[in-house]
Every structure is written in structure tokens, then in C-alpha cells.
Scaffold this motif. Structure first.
Motif, short mmCIF file in Angstrom:
data_model
loop_
_atom_site.label_atom_id
_atom_site.label_comp_id
_atom_site.label_asym_id
_atom_site.label_seq_id
_atom_site.Cartn_x
_atom_site.Cartn_y
_atom_site.Cartn_z
N ASN B 97 0.84 -1.19 0.00
CA ASN B 97 0.00 0.00 0.00
C ASN B 97 0.89 1.25 0.00
OD1 ASN B 97 0.80 0.27 2.65
ND2 ASN B 97 -1.19 -0.19 3.53
N ALA B 100 3.04 2.10 3.24
CA ALA B 100 4.26 1.32 3.48
C ALA B 100 5.38 1.77 2.53
CB ALA B 100 3.96 -0.17 3.31
N ARG B 103 7.12 4.91 3.52
CA ARG B 103 8.14 4.72 4.57
C ARG B 103 9.52 4.47 3.95
NH1 ARG B 103 5.70 0.09 8.06
NH2 ARG B 103 7.66 0.23 9.21
N PRO B 115 12.85 -6.93 3.77
CA PRO B 115 13.06 -8.37 3.58
C PRO B 115 11.76 -9.07 3.23
CG PRO B 115 13.02 -7.84 5.94
CD PRO B 115 12.94 -6.53 5.19
N GLY B 116 11.87 -10.15 2.49
CA GLY B 116 10.73 -11.03 2.28
C GLY B 116 10.82 -12.18 3.26
N ARG B 117 9.72 -12.85 3.46
CA ARG B 117 9.76 -14.06 4.29
C ARG B 117 10.69 -15.05 3.62
NH1 ARG B 117 6.62 -16.42 8.35
NH2 ARG B 117 6.75 -18.59 7.71
N ASP B 159 10.27 -2.22 8.45
CA ASP B 159 9.55 -3.30 9.12
C ASP B 159 8.09 -3.28 8.69
OD1 ASP B 159 8.64 -5.19 10.93
OD2 ASP B 159 8.60 -3.79 12.62
N SER B 160 7.77 -3.98 7.62
CA SER B 160 6.41 -3.96 7.09
C SER B 160 5.93 -5.38 6.79
CB SER B 160 6.36 -3.13 5.81
OG SER B 160 5.13 -3.35 5.13
N TYR B 161 4.86 -5.76 7.46
CA TYR B 161 4.24 -7.06 7.16
C TYR B 161 3.72 -7.07 5.72
CZ TYR B 161 0.12 -9.95 6.60
OH TYR B 161 -0.83 -10.78 6.08
N ARG B 162 3.08 -5.99 5.31
CA ARG B 162 2.47 -5.97 3.97
C ARG B 162 3.50 -6.16 2.88
NH1 ARG B 162 -2.50 -4.62 2.74
NH2 ARG B 162 -3.91 -4.32 4.49
N LEU B 163 4.62 -5.47 3.01
CA LEU B 163 5.64 -5.56 1.95
C LEU B 163 6.49 -6.82 2.09
CD1 LEU B 163 6.81 -1.83 1.71
CD2 LEU B 163 5.17 -3.04 0.26
N SER B 164 6.49 -7.42 3.26
CA SER B 164 7.30 -8.64 3.40
C SER B 164 6.53 -9.89 2.97
CB SER B 164 7.80 -8.79 4.85
OG SER B 164 6.73 -9.06 5.71
N ASP B 172 0.15 -18.93 1.47
CA ASP B 172 0.17 -17.47 1.50
C ASP B 172 -1.20 -16.85 1.19
OD1 ASP B 172 2.97 -17.54 1.90
OD2 ASP B 172 3.30 -17.70 -0.26
N GLU B 175 -3.38 -14.79 3.66
CA GLU B 175 -2.93 -13.40 3.91
C GLU B 175 -3.63 -12.44 2.95
OE1 GLU B 175 -1.05 -13.29 6.64
OE2 GLU B 175 -1.23 -15.48 6.54
N HIS B 179 -6.16 -9.68 4.20
CA HIS B 179 -5.63 -8.31 4.23
C HIS B 179 -5.64 -7.60 2.88
CE1 HIS B 179 -4.33 -8.96 8.34
NE2 HIS B 179 -3.81 -10.11 7.97
#
Lengths: 210, 210
Positions: B97, B100, B103, B115-117, B159-164, B172, B175, B179
Motif C-alpha cells: 500500500n 508502506a 516509509r 526483507p521477504g519471508r 519493518d512492514s508485514y504488507r511488503l514482506s 500465503d 494473507e 488483508h
């Protein structure tokens, strides 16, 4: 007054989904060290940790209240009489850091929430504990948003990879080995865990166990 | 000058790890709609999207440059002559989004990275493209941090959940269903996907395929 941080903890037979790579004693140690990492982050954010343990458990890192019973019932009984700010944070979030927690406790909304991977809820901040009731398990993130709406509480969703990453199974361990900065990561390394790359995907290996 | 956002894209036979729940044509559509969600977020953050496709691909949502070849080689050739700000964002991040992404592009450092998971790299922001070289695949997050250090570039980790959260496999998809706010989520829902809870864990079901 510092924000009270409730940290639910279940000392006995924890993290069974890690049984494939950690034996029973190792899982106990690992769960305690993840808790210690969470306590440290909570303190770093200026909150006052209060471990809510389902069984007798003593430790030097924070106050422990032993309250047997279900997670929701226990937390809701506590919330009912908490008129100040409350943080509720799970004990299996060893990537937590003060910066991410500060984003929650400085929200301008009535509350803030961090989803966990898989629809769960990893952290909740309440500007007034008694205004809210929790409903963990299953798809609790959406349930918590609904409860906030029903109670007319404005809610900010905090977008944090660190706080959304709970460590439940083997597939989660690379996250801790790559991004962890605390005792639980050190412990995995002391057991010989390291990152491996197979077919382009990152996993973990442990010499004597895998 | 807006930040140029390079979005690498491979139109043919995408997302093979989703073959268990999506057939070949559906995977093509799904990959394009995830790309569209990324383009929308990029534009929302005020960046200028530029899709870098390995094959002929036309679309109305953004400029497309067709450049056959390896991801690293292609991106590094482009970076070499880019003296302005550059964002490099993967096309399988439909939870992206504008908030993010802002930032990243407002970092006070020379660059920022998400980072990605699983040790990968999902987004890179460079205040000056030509200063950096990418090295994707494997544990690229740590490689990129090393390259930044070697080149004396200060780097902020966002530190972004959405982008990671990259969408690669069936696990997946919850998610995105929980979201997601864009076209790729709508598409999954149009195919009948919904969230299911089995043994306390969240998954997805699709009536006609699973």
C-alpha cells in the motif's frame, strides 16, 4: 504510568509443532528464551511486563501471575478492571523490538492491533483496557476488528513484519535466524541450527537432528 | 522528479507453486492482477511505475519495457545509468500500500530495504540508483545488506508485514484474502476461494478445486 504489558505464557509442553526439530526440554528452554526476548522489547518500549502464566513459573525477568484457565477468560477477567493503558503481546514473538511496539503505544486511536500470519492476533494495544474484550483462536484478527467496531473503538492496524512473525513451526525458524537479535536466536545457534538454501528456498538445518 | 519504480515481471507460466489450486490460465491472470495491485500502490506513493518484462507484454496500467534476460543482469544494467531515485519492487506483493512504500522513499538513509519471508528481498529503495547493484535469489536480503556495506551506503530496514508478504504458495493465500484490498483478492474470491479454519489453523478452500 507505564503501559502494562500482559504476556500470556504456557510453560508446560510448549511449541509442539517444533517437535520435529527440538526435543521436549529444548522446546521448554526455547519458549522461555522467546519470552525473555519479548520481555526485553516490552521494557525497551517503556512498558511494564506482567507475565500471565497458566502454571507455576518463576523467573527473574518480570512479575509472574499464575492464573490457570483459558486464554480469553483470563485476559477478559483482567481487562475488566484495568482502566489504564494495556498491551497484550504473545510470548512467541522473538523478533519484537521497541521501535515496533512504540508504533502501537503511540497510536492516536483508541486501540492498535498487529495481525499474525494466518489470521491471528499477535499484539493489541488498548488506551483503556476495560473498554475491550479479547477473542483469540481461529481468525481472531477479524474478530478483534469486529469487537472494536461493536464497541465504537477506533483501531489502527500496525504494519510490522517483526510483530506479525510468530514462531510456531520449522518453516518459521529462518526468520528468527536471519532477523533475530536476542537470546532465542542465540539458543538455536548454540544447538547448531543454521540457514540452508535448497532449490532456491531458505530453510534451516541442524546437524544432529535433521 | 518522481521516484522511478522498477517492477520486474515474468508473464509466462508464473507462480507454478500455486499449481495445486490454480490452473495455468488462472495463474497468468492472477499474476497480472497482483502486478496491477502493485502498480496501484506504487502510483499511490507518488512513484512512476515501469514494468520490466522478460517477454512481450502489453498492458494499459504502466509503461512496459521488454528486456529478456536474468533478473540481476537486467536490473544492474538499468541501475548503472540511473542517477535518480529508484524503487525496485517485486510484482507478487499485492498487499503493498502507499503508506508502506512512503516509509521507504522518505528514508533519511542512502537506501531502504524490505526483507521477504524466507530471506529474500521484496523492495529496495535507492536514493541514487547507480550507487547500488542487486543480487537476488537465495538469501538475498543478507547479500543486499552486505553490498550496501561494501559500497558505504547507509541502509534502513523497513519493518512492514504488507511488503514482506509475497504470495508464492497456497499457504500465503489466507494473507491475501484477509488483508488484500485490490484486484487479486477480488479475483480469488470470484473463483470461490474463502478462508477456512481447520484444527485451529487458517487455510483456504476453493469449492471446485480442493
Amino acid at each position: 504510568m507505564p503501559v502494562t504489558a500482559l504476556i500470556p505464557f504456557k510453560p508446560g509442553n510448549p511449541k509442539t509443532r517444533l517437535s520435529c526439530v527440538l526435543d521436549a526440554d529444548e522446546r521448554i528452554t526455547f519458549a522461555r528464551l522467546m519470552l525473555a526476548d519479548v520481555v526485553r522489547a516490552v521494557r525497551g518500549a517503556g512498558c511494564e511486563p506482567r507475565i500471565i502464566s497458566t502454571e507455576e513459573y518463576s523467573c527473574s525477568i518480570a512479575v509472574v501471575d499464575v492464573i490457570p484457565g483459558g486464554l480469553n477468560e483470563t485476559l477478559n477477567d483482567l481487562l475488566e478492571v484495568m482502566d489504564g493503558e494495556v498491551l497484550i503481546i504473545m510470548s512467541d514473538l522473538p523478533l519484537s523490538n521497541p521501535e515496533a511496539l512504540v508504533r502501537l503505544i503511540t497510536t492516536e486511536h483508541d486501540m492498535a492491533i498487529v495481525p499474525g500470519r494466518g489470521g491471528g492476533t499477535n499484539v493489541i494495544y488498548l488506551s483503556r483496557g476495560s473498554d475491550f474484550r479479547v477473542s483469540y483462536y481461529g481468525s481472531s484478527f477479524l474478530k478483534h476488528l469486529r469487537i472494536a467496531e461493536e464497541r465504537n473503538l477506533s483501531c489502527e492496524i500496525i504494519d510490522s513484519y517483526r510483530l506479525s512473525t510468530d514462531i510456531d513451526e520449522k518453516e518459521d525458524l529462518p526468520e528468527l535466524l536471519i532477523h533475530g537479535q536476542g537470546k532465542s536466536r542465540e539458543y538455536l545457534e548454540s544447538l547448531g541450527f543454521s540457514i540452508s538454501i535448497e532449490k532456491g528456498r531458505v530453510g534451516v538445518t541442524r546437524p544432529e537432528k535433521t
